[in-house]
Design a protein around this motif. Structure first.
Motif, short mmCIF file in Angstrom:
data_model
loop_
_atom_site.label_atom_id
_atom_site.label_comp_id
_atom_site.label_asym_id
_atom_site.label_seq_id
_atom_site.Cartn_x
_atom_site.Cartn_y
_atom_site.Cartn_z
N MET A 87 0.82 -1.20 0.00
CA MET A 87 0.00 0.00 0.00
C MET A 87 0.86 1.25 0.00
O MET A 87 0.45 2.30 -0.51
N GLY A 88 2.05 1.16 0.59
CA GLY A 88 2.94 2.30 0.57
C GLY A 88 3.34 2.69 -0.84
O GLY A 88 3.43 3.88 -1.18
N GLY A 89 3.57 1.68 -1.69
CA GLY A 89 3.90 1.96 -3.08
C GLY A 89 2.75 2.61 -3.83
O GLY A 89 2.96 3.49 -4.68
N LEU A 90 1.51 2.19 -3.50
CA LEU A 90 0.34 2.79 -4.14
C LEU A 90 0.21 4.26 -3.75
O LEU A 90 -0.05 5.12 -4.60
N ARG A 91 0.40 4.55 -2.46
CA ARG A 91 0.33 5.94 -2.02
C ARG A 91 1.41 6.80 -2.68
O ARG A 91 1.15 7.95 -3.06
N SER A 92 2.60 6.23 -2.81
CA SER A 92 3.68 6.98 -3.45
C SER A 92 3.36 7.27 -4.92
O SER A 92 3.63 8.36 -5.42
N ALA A 93 2.75 6.28 -5.60
CA ALA A 93 2.38 6.48 -7.00
C ALA A 93 1.32 7.56 -7.14
O ALA A 93 1.38 8.41 -8.05
N LEU A 94 0.34 7.57 -6.23
CA LEU A 94 -0.70 8.60 -6.26
C LEU A 94 -0.13 9.98 -5.98
O LEU A 94 -0.53 10.98 -6.59
N ASP A 95 0.84 10.05 -5.03
CA ASP A 95 1.48 11.33 -4.74
C ASP A 95 2.23 11.84 -5.96
O ASP A 95 2.22 13.04 -6.26
N ALA A 96 2.89 10.91 -6.67
CA ALA A 96 3.63 11.31 -7.87
C ALA A 96 2.68 11.81 -8.96
O ALA A 96 2.98 12.79 -9.66
N LEU A 97 1.53 11.15 -9.09
CA LEU A 97 0.54 11.61 -10.08
C LEU A 97 0.01 13.00 -9.73
O LEU A 97 -0.16 13.87 -10.60
N ALA A 98 -0.23 13.23 -8.44
CA ALA A 98 -0.76 14.52 -8.03
C ALA A 98 0.24 15.65 -8.26
O ALA A 98 -0.14 16.81 -8.40
N ALA A 99 1.52 15.29 -8.29
CA ALA A 99 2.56 16.30 -8.48
C ALA A 99 2.81 16.62 -9.95
O ALA A 99 3.55 17.55 -10.27
N ASP A 100 2.20 15.85 -10.87
CA ASP A 100 2.39 16.10 -12.30
C ASP A 100 1.84 17.48 -12.69
O ASP A 100 0.76 17.88 -12.23
N ASP A 101 2.57 18.18 -13.54
CA ASP A 101 2.11 19.45 -14.10
C ASP A 101 1.33 19.16 -15.38
O ASP A 101 1.91 18.86 -16.43
N LEU A 102 0.01 19.22 -15.31
CA LEU A 102 -0.82 18.86 -16.46
C LEU A 102 -0.77 19.91 -17.56
O LEU A 102 -1.12 19.64 -18.71
N HIS A 103 -0.33 21.11 -17.21
CA HIS A 103 -0.33 22.18 -18.20
C HIS A 103 0.76 22.03 -19.25
O HIS A 103 0.70 22.68 -20.31
N VAL A 104 1.74 21.19 -18.98
CA VAL A 104 2.82 21.01 -19.96
C VAL A 104 2.48 19.90 -20.96
O VAL A 104 3.23 19.67 -21.90
N LEU A 105 1.37 19.18 -20.71
CA LEU A 105 0.99 18.09 -21.61
C LEU A 105 0.34 18.66 -22.87
O LEU A 105 -0.43 19.63 -22.81
N VAL A 106 0.64 18.04 -24.00
CA VAL A 106 0.01 18.44 -25.26
C VAL A 106 -1.37 17.78 -25.33
O VAL A 106 -1.68 16.85 -24.59
N ALA A 107 -2.18 18.25 -26.24
CA ALA A 107 -3.58 17.82 -26.32
C ALA A 107 -3.77 16.31 -26.41
O ALA A 107 -4.62 15.74 -25.70
N PRO A 108 -3.02 15.56 -27.25
CA PRO A 108 -3.26 14.11 -27.32
C PRO A 108 -2.90 13.37 -26.03
O PRO A 108 -3.41 12.27 -25.78
N GLN A 109 -2.05 13.98 -25.21
CA GLN A 109 -1.62 13.28 -24.00
C GLN A 109 -2.68 13.29 -22.91
O GLN A 109 -2.74 12.38 -22.09
N LEU A 110 -3.53 14.31 -22.89
CA LEU A 110 -4.55 14.40 -21.84
C LEU A 110 -5.60 13.30 -21.93
O LEU A 110 -5.92 12.65 -20.91
N PRO A 111 -6.17 13.00 -23.13
CA PRO A 111 -7.11 11.87 -23.20
C PRO A 111 -6.45 10.54 -22.85
O PRO A 111 -7.08 9.67 -22.22
N ALA A 112 -5.20 10.36 -23.27
CA ALA A 112 -4.49 9.11 -22.96
C ALA A 112 -4.29 8.96 -21.46
O ALA A 112 -4.48 7.88 -20.89
N ARG A 113 -3.95 10.09 -20.80
CA ARG A 113 -3.78 10.05 -19.34
C ARG A 113 -5.12 9.76 -18.66
O ARG A 113 -5.19 9.00 -17.68
#
Length: 320
Positions: A1-27
């Protein structure tokens, strides 16, 4: 579960504004798939938790046990409260112990069941010769097995041991069999002390290649020539001449590759296993040649003179 929490923390830290348009639907699609898997795992966990607790407390409310509780003046409301609190706040194993204690108090003078009645061990051999199994033991028998295995696990802990707990216990289980076979005190099988038997053509041990499927064990498992050579390092060799129709024509005398006198000399010199970081006692160890005996290596103390580190964590004095 620690690994899951770390993965979620990493996702929350992603800067979504740097993603190009095709990357957002894929994410988004990946997150939906991940959420579905988490939902399924949550449902599975809740289902198992509910069913496990129900199965544990069910014996308390059987008609016979309810009648016994009433006969002893047991406050069933209080029992219900304690069980509910235990189920909500304690681990599953603790709940089982509470239920067992309650049932035992209902029949304090009852006969003690035979602990051997429910013992069982099933072994299954697969096509490649590997073995899996399942066993059931009573409380006392289980404690004996755990104590024996744990003693071997704790005595054989090389530095930076990469093995998992399950692998350590698996190695300890085999080591327990090695120790029992090495003592020579097991019951005799058809006039012969129990041991691992391997039949292999004479040319295969000499061949330096691995030689898959070259040898056959007494239980009908095919092993490689390399494994046969490994077993032969501290085994007994018997030469058998076989005729063209498979009939034995000549049976040579058996001889130990490492005679007892040399083994004792190695024990006096090395005291324990010489594998890096391991200090397993000498009676757990096999004596191995530095230059393999089948390749002309002498069966002498000098040929057991220095350890050679191998990937294996199995106790050895020197590697083949």
């Amino acid at each position: 579960m620690g690994g899951l929490r770390s993965a979620l923390d990493a996702l929350a830290a992603d800067d979504l504004h740097v993603l190009v348009a095709p990357q957002l639907p894929a994410r988004t699609a990946e997150l939906v798939r991940a959420r579905n898997r988490i939902d399924a795992e949550l449902a599975r966990t809740v289902r198992v938790a509910d069913c496990a607790q129900v199965a544990v407390v069910t014996p308390v409310v059987t008609p016979d046990n309810l009648a016994a509780a009433a006969e002893h003046g047991v406050d069933l409301a209080e029992v219900d409260r304690v069980l509910a609190e235990t189920a909500a706040t304690q681990e599953h194993g603790h709940l089982a112990r509470v239920v067992h204690h309650h049932l035992a108090c209902l029949d304090p003078d009852g006969s003690e069941p035979d602990p051997t009645e429910d013992r069982s061990l099933r072994l299954f051999m697969h096509a490649d010769g590997s073995v899996s199994g399942r066993f059931e033991l009573d409380a006392v028998g289980g404690q004996k097995v755990q104590a024996a295995l744990e003693s071997i696990v704790q005595a054989n802990r090389p530095a930076q041991d990469p093995r998992s707990r399950a692998q350590q216990l698996g190695d300890a289980f085999v080591q327990l069999a090695d120790n029992a076979l090495a003592t020579g005190e097991l019951p005799v099988l058809r006039t012969v002390k129990p041991h691992v038997v391997v039949t292999i053509p004479l040319a295969d041990p000499v061949d330096p290649t691995t030689g898959p499927g070259a040898g056959t064990t007494g239980f009908g498992v095919d092993i490689s020539a390399a494994r046969a050579r490994w077993l032969a390092c501290d085994g007994t060799i018997t030469r058998v001449v076989v005729g063209p129709e498979g009939q034995p024509l000549e049976l040579g005398r058996s001889h130990r590759v490492v005679p007892p006198s040399l083994r004792r000399a190695v024990e006096v010199r090395d005291h324990t296993c010489v594998f890096a970081g391991c200090a397993a006692p000498s009676h757990w160890c096999d004596v191995h040649h530095l230059i393999h005996w089948i390749n002309g290596g002498e069966t002498s103390l000098d040929n057991f003179a220095r350890p050679k580190v191998t990937p294996s964590t199995r106790p050895v004095w020197s590697a083949a």
